[in-house]
Design a protein around this motif. Sequence first.
Motif, PDB file in Angstrom:
ATOM      1  N   SER A   7    -109.663 -93.319  68.127  1.00  0.00           N
ATOM      2  CA  SER A   7    -109.577 -93.003  66.705  1.00  0.00           C
ATOM      3  C   SER A   7    -110.943 -93.156  66.078  1.00  0.00           C
ATOM      4  O   SER A   7    -111.810 -93.858  66.605  1.00  0.00           O
ATOM      5  N   GLY A  10    -114.079 -97.318  62.563  1.00  0.00           N
ATOM      6  CA  GLY A  10    -113.862 -97.776  61.190  1.00  0.00           C
ATOM      7  C   GLY A  10    -112.407 -97.703  60.781  1.00  0.00           C
ATOM      8  O   GLY A  10    -112.021 -98.175  59.720  1.00  0.00           O
ATOM      9  N   THR A  11    -111.525 -97.089  61.620  1.00  0.00           N
ATOM     10  CA  THR A  11    -110.112 -97.020  61.298  1.00  0.00           C
ATOM     11  C   THR A  11    -109.533 -98.426  61.258  1.00  0.00           C
ATOM     12  O   THR A  11    -109.788 -99.247  62.124  1.00  0.00           O
ATOM     13  N   THR A  12    -108.761 -98.716  60.237  1.00  0.00           N
ATOM     14  CA  THR A  12    -108.145-100.028  60.079  1.00  0.00           C
ATOM     15  C   THR A  12    -106.672 -99.935  60.439  1.00  0.00           C
ATOM     16  O   THR A  12    -105.951 -99.101  59.896  1.00  0.00           O
ATOM     17  N   SER A  28    -102.977 -95.624  58.356  1.00  0.00           N
ATOM     18  CA  SER A  28    -104.186 -96.327  58.776  1.00  0.00           C
ATOM     19  C   SER A  28    -105.436 -95.475  58.660  1.00  0.00           C
ATOM     20  O   SER A  28    -106.519 -95.928  59.009  1.00  0.00           O
ATOM     21  N   PRO A  30    -108.770 -94.105  57.501  1.00  0.00           N
ATOM     22  CA  PRO A  30    -109.773 -94.766  56.663  1.00  0.00           C
ATOM     23  C   PRO A  30    -110.025 -93.982  55.391  1.00  0.00           C
ATOM     24  O   PRO A  30    -109.665 -92.799  55.286  1.00  0.00           O
ATOM     25  N   PRO A  31    -110.652 -94.601  54.388  1.00  0.00           N
ATOM     26  CA  PRO A  31    -110.918 -93.891  53.139  1.00  0.00           C
ATOM     27  C   PRO A  31    -111.998 -92.834  53.318  1.00  0.00           C
ATOM     28  O   PRO A  31    -112.797 -92.890  54.253  1.00  0.00           O
ATOM     29  N   LEU A  33    -115.156 -92.083  51.915  1.00  0.00           N
ATOM     30  CA  LEU A  33    -116.035 -92.968  51.155  1.00  0.00           C
ATOM     31  C   LEU A  33    -116.723 -92.292  49.974  1.00  0.00           C
ATOM     32  O   LEU A  33    -117.071 -92.956  48.998  1.00  0.00           O
ATOM     33  N   ASN A 153    -109.487 -87.774  60.149  1.00  0.00           N
ATOM     34  CA  ASN A 153    -108.471 -88.607  59.519  1.00  0.00           C
ATOM     35  C   ASN A 153    -107.108 -87.924  59.504  1.00  0.00           C
ATOM     36  O   ASN A 153    -106.077 -88.571  59.698  1.00  0.00           O
ATOM     37  N   ASP A 372    -119.995 -92.223  56.178  1.00  0.00           N
ATOM     38  CA  ASP A 372    -118.809 -91.450  55.837  1.00  0.00           C
ATOM     39  C   ASP A 372    -118.605 -90.303  56.820  1.00  0.00           C
ATOM     40  O   ASP A 372    -117.481 -89.848  57.031  1.00  0.00           O
ATOM     41  N   PRO A 375    -119.532 -92.686  61.678  1.00  0.00           N
ATOM     42  CA  PRO A 375    -119.459 -94.151  61.626  1.00  0.00           C
ATOM     43  C   PRO A 375    -120.366 -94.849  62.613  1.00  0.00           C
ATOM     44  O   PRO A 375    -120.808 -95.969  62.367  1.00  0.00           O
TER      45      PRO A 375
END
Length: 406
Positions: A7, A10-12, A28, A30-31, A33, A153, A372, A375
């Motif tokens: 993935s 930076g994916t949470t 999950s 990520p934003p 940015l 994403n 952004d 990563p």
Amino acid sequence: MRAASASPPGTTEVPEVQGGFKVGRGASAPPFLVMDVIAAANARAAAIPPGQPGILRMEVGQPGTGAPRGAAEAAARALRDGHPMGYTEAFGLPSLRARIAARYAGHYGAAVPMERIAVTVGASGAFPLAFLAAFDAGDRVAMAAPYYPPYANILTALGMVPLLLPCDASTRFQPTVAMLEALDPRPAGLIVASPCNPAGTMLAPEELRNIACWCHANGVRLISDEIYHGLSYGTEEATAAALSPSAIVVNSFSKYFSMTGWRVGWTVLPEDLVRPVERLAQNMFISAPHVAQVAAEAAFDCIEELEANRATYRRSRDLLLAGLPEAGFDRIAAADGAFYIWADVGHLTNDSPDFCRRMLDEAGIAATPGVDFDPERGTRFLRFSYCGPEADMAEAPARLRRWLRG
């Protein structure tokens, strides 16, 4: 070559249970940015006392101009005349699809039947339709890094796996057939963008042809993001719709046509995906906004105004290409199209988010940190957008020079 297959960095991971309820793993993602940068720039601008220099907005990829006059007038006229704004066909107004098909004939010399064109809720609505129709959960889809974050994403949210191909200035931040040949096993798909976000570079027509032919011959579904077509400055534009019978093309009225908030785009589909995408669109979106489609159709009659916008972007681009090196930003990608400059700031920082925060606070310039879009390596890059007011773009190099030199 070795490519990342997990993935996006930076994916949470979201816990399965929060407050007693399960949270889907699609949450999950990520934003994006740049949206946080926009919020910070808005707050900074609101705090500036009257009479003080304002914030130069170079973070957002949104044309500073609004919809062309003829498009806005067409929408107003339709509303004033009581035109019913109900659902359209899932693939959009036939008259709009015919105008899109005519643009392929006139702009590219390509015969694209309107039956293969689907009007979508922006390009953002086209991508999940394309991904769901073409791929299954677990499929790997390759793309150049740096890349437009929602590609990865959305794929991740749908259970697919982004496969990042690290690119740099030696390939003009674009993928190559050699990179694809090195992948074992072959991915299920490949996303290309020309002009691309964030680097602004383009694939030459022959390069795109080679990639399209390789993908078709190897059973790799090509998805060509062409939303910045119309915004190029000397490099010839080519569409994958003319190069491969299996490619999916995504485009939008947001960039060249300057209609971001109207949320209308389109996709050109290969014949085998027309009915699958139509079924998905019927269930997921019903149709793109009717009034936006009326405006979009009228936008095709506003080319003179749109070309004037493009001339403004080109002047801003030329000002920055001349001024940024003098200010200390001398490692920049070839800005062939779109309205972005991708700058390597590794000689200035290894922390692009902090660098951009300080640039906003101390120089009054908002830009987007490279993390952004990449990563892994984006800590040493940032993206400048030049689609804002021309006067602001002219002022930016001098501000940056004063800031860096103290």
